[in-house]
Scaffold this motif. Structure first.
Motif, PDB file in Angstrom:
ATOM      1  N   GLU A   1       0.849  -1.188   0.000  1.00 44.53           N
ATOM      2  CA  GLU A   1       0.000   0.000   0.000  1.00 44.53           C
ATOM      3  C   GLU A   1       0.882   1.235   0.000  1.00 44.53           C
ATOM      4  OE1 GLU A   1      -2.667   0.045   3.319  1.00 44.53           O
ATOM      5  OE2 GLU A   1      -3.822  -1.652   2.585  1.00 44.53           O
ATOM      6  N   ILE A   2       0.527   2.204  -0.849  1.00 45.32           N
ATOM      7  CA  ILE A   2       1.205   3.497  -0.798  1.00 45.32           C
ATOM      8  C   ILE A   2       0.144   4.560  -0.528  1.00 45.32           C
ATOM      9  CG2 ILE A   2       3.130   2.777  -2.245  1.00 45.32           C
ATOM     10  CD1 ILE A   2       1.882   4.407  -4.535  1.00 45.32           C
ATOM     11  N   TYR A   3       0.548   5.595   0.160  1.00 47.16           N
ATOM     12  CA  TYR A   3      -0.397   6.619   0.583  1.00 47.16           C
ATOM     13  C   TYR A   3      -0.204   7.932  -0.161  1.00 47.16           C
ATOM     14  CZ  TYR A   3      -1.357   3.207   4.149  1.00 47.16           C
ATOM     15  OH  TYR A   3      -1.707   2.039   4.778  1.00 47.16           O
ATOM     16  N   ASP A   4       0.782   7.983  -1.027  1.00 50.02           N
ATOM     17  CA  ASP A   4       1.018   9.156  -1.860  1.00 50.02           C
ATOM     18  C   ASP A   4       0.595   8.817  -3.277  1.00 50.02           C
ATOM     19  OD1 ASP A   4       2.142  10.766   0.203  1.00 50.02           O
ATOM     20  OD2 ASP A   4       4.026   9.659   0.006  1.00 50.02           O
TER      21      ASP A   4
ATOM     22  N   ARG B   1       2.712   3.908  -9.502  1.00 50.55           N
ATOM     23  CA  ARG B   1       1.427   4.343  -8.953  1.00 50.55           C
ATOM     24  C   ARG B   1       0.557   3.129  -8.607  1.00 50.55           C
ATOM     25  NH1 ARG B   1       3.019   8.382 -12.492  1.00 50.55           N
ATOM     26  NH2 ARG B   1       2.613  10.485 -11.718  1.00 50.55           N
ATOM     27  N   PRO B   2      -0.478   3.335  -7.784  1.00 49.49           N
ATOM     28  CA  PRO B   2      -1.390   2.231  -7.473  1.00 49.49           C
ATOM     29  C   PRO B   2      -1.940   1.613  -8.760  1.00 49.49           C
ATOM     30  CG  PRO B   2      -1.797   4.059  -6.008  1.00 49.49           C
ATOM     31  CD  PRO B   2      -0.822   4.554  -7.042  1.00 49.49           C
TER      32      PRO B   2
ATOM     33  N   GLY C   1      -3.308   3.004  -0.483  1.00 51.44           N
ATOM     34  CA  GLY C   1      -3.595   2.806   0.931  1.00 51.44           C
ATOM     35  C   GLY C   1      -4.836   3.567   1.321  1.00 51.44           C
ATOM     36  N   SER C   2      -5.625   3.004   2.200  1.00 49.61           N
ATOM     37  CA  SER C   2      -6.817   3.702   2.667  1.00 49.61           C
ATOM     38  C   SER C   2      -6.477   4.419   3.966  1.00 49.61           C
ATOM     39  CB  SER C   2      -7.963   2.705   2.884  1.00 49.61           C
ATOM     40  OG  SER C   2      -7.556   1.704   3.793  1.00 49.61           O
ATOM     41  N   GLU C   3      -6.838   5.671   3.998  1.00 46.55           N
ATOM     42  CA  GLU C   3      -6.579   6.454   5.214  1.00 46.55           C
ATOM     43  C   GLU C   3      -7.632   6.134   6.240  1.00 46.55           C
ATOM     44  OE1 GLU C   3      -5.755  10.613   4.663  1.00 46.55           O
ATOM     45  OE2 GLU C   3      -5.234  10.257   2.569  1.00 46.55           O
TER      46      GLU C   3
END
Length: 78
Positions: A7-10, A55-56, A73-75
């Motif tokens: 998971e990436i959050y950016d 990227r996702p 990633g889900s915040e």
């Protein structure tokens, strides 16, 4: 073949940083060297750009050993 889901959050992560994050290499410099060696594929195409933006939804494969699936990633709300 080992499959990892990351998971990436950016918006994106640099390819060499992704390889480090997944434990494929020990450092960003080692990640750059691995990419330069020509054994890394992104979405089925050989990738030689060390800091390519991953990227996702994209998949990164290192030889026949590791497949990395990148997801958003889900915040979590407080």
């Amino acid at each position: 073949m080992q499959t990892l889901e990351v998971e990436i959050y950016d918006e994106y992560i640099a390819l060499n940083d992704l390889l480090k994050l997944c434990g494929v290499v020990d450092s960003g410099a080692a990640g750059k060297a691995l990419v330069a060696s020509g054994v890394v594929m992104v979405n089925g195409v050989q990738e030689l750009r060390k800091t390519n933006k991953i990227r996702p939804g994209m998949q990164v494969q290192v030889e026949e050993a590791v497949l990395i699936k990148v997801v958003a990633g889900s915040e979590q709300a407080d």
